[in-house]
Design an enzyme around this catalytic site. Structure first.
Site, mmCIF file in Angstrom:
data_model
loop_
_atom_site.group_PDB
_atom_site.id
_atom_site.type_symbol
_atom_site.label_atom_id
_atom_site.label_comp_id
_atom_site.label_asym_id
_atom_site.label_seq_id
_atom_site.Cartn_x
_atom_site.Cartn_y
_atom_site.Cartn_z
ATOM 1 N N ASP A 127 0.808 -1.226 0.000
ATOM 2 C CA ASP A 127 0.000 0.000 0.000
ATOM 3 C C ASP A 127 0.845 1.283 0.000
ATOM 4 O OD1 ASP A 127 -2.115 -1.774 0.252
ATOM 5 O OD2 ASP A 127 -2.267 -1.533 2.419
ATOM 6 N N ARG A 171 -5.883 -0.104 0.528
ATOM 7 C CA ARG A 171 -6.554 0.236 1.784
ATOM 8 C C ARG A 171 -7.047 1.697 1.741
ATOM 9 N NH1 ARG A 171 -6.801 -3.846 5.956
ATOM 10 N NH2 ARG A 171 -4.572 -3.881 6.385
HETATM 11 O O1 F6P Z 1 -2.404 -4.050 3.384
HETATM 12 C C1 F6P Z 1 -2.248 -4.859 2.272
HETATM 13 C C2 F6P Z 1 -3.585 -5.286 1.722
HETATM 14 O O2 F6P Z 1 -3.350 -6.081 0.580
HETATM 15 C C3 F6P Z 1 -4.552 -4.153 1.426
HETATM 16 O O3 F6P Z 1 -4.257 -3.490 0.231
HETATM 17 C C4 F6P Z 1 -5.868 -4.904 1.419
HETATM 18 O O4 F6P Z 1 -6.957 -4.061 1.741
HETATM 19 C C5 F6P Z 1 -5.665 -5.915 2.507
HETATM 20 O O5 F6P Z 1 -4.272 -6.089 2.666
HETATM 21 C C6 F6P Z 1 -6.303 -7.260 2.215
HETATM 22 O O6 F6P Z 1 -6.143 -8.064 3.325
HETATM 23 P P1 F6P Z 1 -6.392 -9.618 3.350
HETATM 24 O O7 F6P Z 1 -5.207 -10.296 2.748
HETATM 25 O O8 F6P Z 1 -6.545 -9.936 4.778
HETATM 26 O O9 F6P Z 1 -7.622 -9.913 2.517
#
Ligand code: F6P
Length: 346
Positions: A127, A171
């Site tokens: 991010d 995010r």
């Molecule tokens: O923070 C990294 C990220 O890939 C964000 O861009 C995204 O919102 C989140 O993690 C997704 O998380 P998870 O892997 O728990 O679905």
């Protein structure tokens, strides 16, 4: 002397390159290194494994993390912090290298501030939203993946005279959307920091079509809140509850936006959600180099006992900043960056 390494939060290309660099430099200086399994969970549940020269060999180009990760927050678990401190001491550890984003490093900063915990940090996240550093490793790979996808979507959009909406991660910041949108020549880019209304986004597309372009590419960041001329504003989230750090799961704004665009402009619209493909696979050369430089810096911080510090990139120089500073607030996309993107709208 003994050091532990942990990787916390979402995985990210370049984690293994950091692990290798930290371990190599510490081995050279006579330290033993262990991997703490699955982020902070490994210290809460006492899950450690050796990271000797053999274990860290051949991992530089590998995606993911060989020691696993999780979004565990010891401060939210009954007895979690006590367990971290106890297991750290009982395993005779002298230092911890925490590789993570705002959540993992936020825990590191608190442990250091409240318990004098000997920890240093490395800034990881696709991010790119961590303060105190120009770039986090993993971001370049994510932007590369998204740019490649936008390039591919261009040719199919053009063949069918369609609007293509591409939803990317990030995010609550729009770094991935802005960078990949600029690199891929997107016609509209929607990010949380600089919200434009759905009506204005549609006008940009209509304006473009009026000048003879029968297709458009729209990049939307998952954290963009749909905003309307009426003043209504709406964040699209998944149904699951909050994670251990209190984050909602984002995702789905692309679908809603595509529906709005098709209804309002009459142009056939499709949506592509890039999802976790942005986090998977091998890091770009740039991320491998950055991760390696960060790893060496983190090891040097351990060797000099500079606890509470984080490796960071400022300009082209790897420096160190305080973990408190790095985790105090999110680094958002500044207006100057958005201006570059906006110059090519419509
Ligand atoms: O923070 C990294 C990220 O890939 C964000 O861009 C995204 O919102 C989140 O993690 C997704 O998380 P998870 O892997 O728990 O679905």
């Amino acid at each position: 002397m003994h050091a532990g390494i942990l990787t916390g939060g979402g995985d990210c290309p370049g984690l293994n390159a950091v692990i290798r660099a930290v371990a190599r430099r510490l081995h050279t200086n006579g330290w033993d290194v262990v991997g703490v399994r699955e982020g902070w969970r490994g210290l809460v549940e006492n899950k450690l494994e050796p990271l000797g020269p053999r274990e860290v060999s051949g991992i530089l180009p590998r995606g993911g993390t060989i020691i696993g990760t999780s979004r565990t927050n010891p401060f939210k678990l009954d007895g979690g912090v006590d367990a971290v401190l106890r297991n750290f001491t009982e395993n005779s550890l002298d230092a911890l290298v925490a590789i993570g984003g705002e959540d993992t490093l936020g825990v590191a900063a608190r442990l250091h501030g409240e318990h004098d915990f000997p920890v240093v940090g490395v800034p990881k996240t696709i991010d790119n939203d961590l303060s105190g550093t120009d770039y986090t490793f993993g971001f370049d790979t994510a932007v590369w993946v998204c740019t490649e996808a936008i390039d591919r979507l261009h040719t199919t959009a053009e063949s069918h005279n369609r609007v293509m909406v591409v939803e990317v991660m990030g995010r609550h910041t729009g770094w991935i959307a802005v960078m990949s949108g600029i690199a891929g020549g997107a016609d509209v880019i929607l990010v949380p920091e600089h919200p434009i209304t759905v009506e204005d986004a549609c006008s940009e597309i209509t304006r473009r079509h009026a000048r003879g372009k029968d297709f458009s590419i729209v990049v939307v960041s998952e954290g963009y809140e749909l905003k309307y001329a009426s003043g209504e504003q709406r964040q699209v989230t998944q149904e699951e509850g909050l994670d251990a750090f209190g984050h909602v799961r984002l995702g789905g704004v692309g679908d809603e936006l595509a529906r709005e665009i098709q209804e309002r402009t009459g142009y056939e619209t499709r949506v592509t959600v890039l999802g976790h493909v942005q986090r998977g696979g091998s890091p770009t050369p740039r991320d491998r180099v950055l991760a390696t430089r960060y790893g060496l810096k983190a090891a040097d911080l351990v060797l000099s006992g500079s606890w509470g510090r984080m490796a960071a990139l400022q300009g082209d120089t790897v420096v160190d900043v305080s973990l408190d500073e790095a985790t105090a607030e999110l680094k958002t996309v500044p207006p100057a960056w958005y201006d570059v993107a906006q110059a090519f709208f419509g």
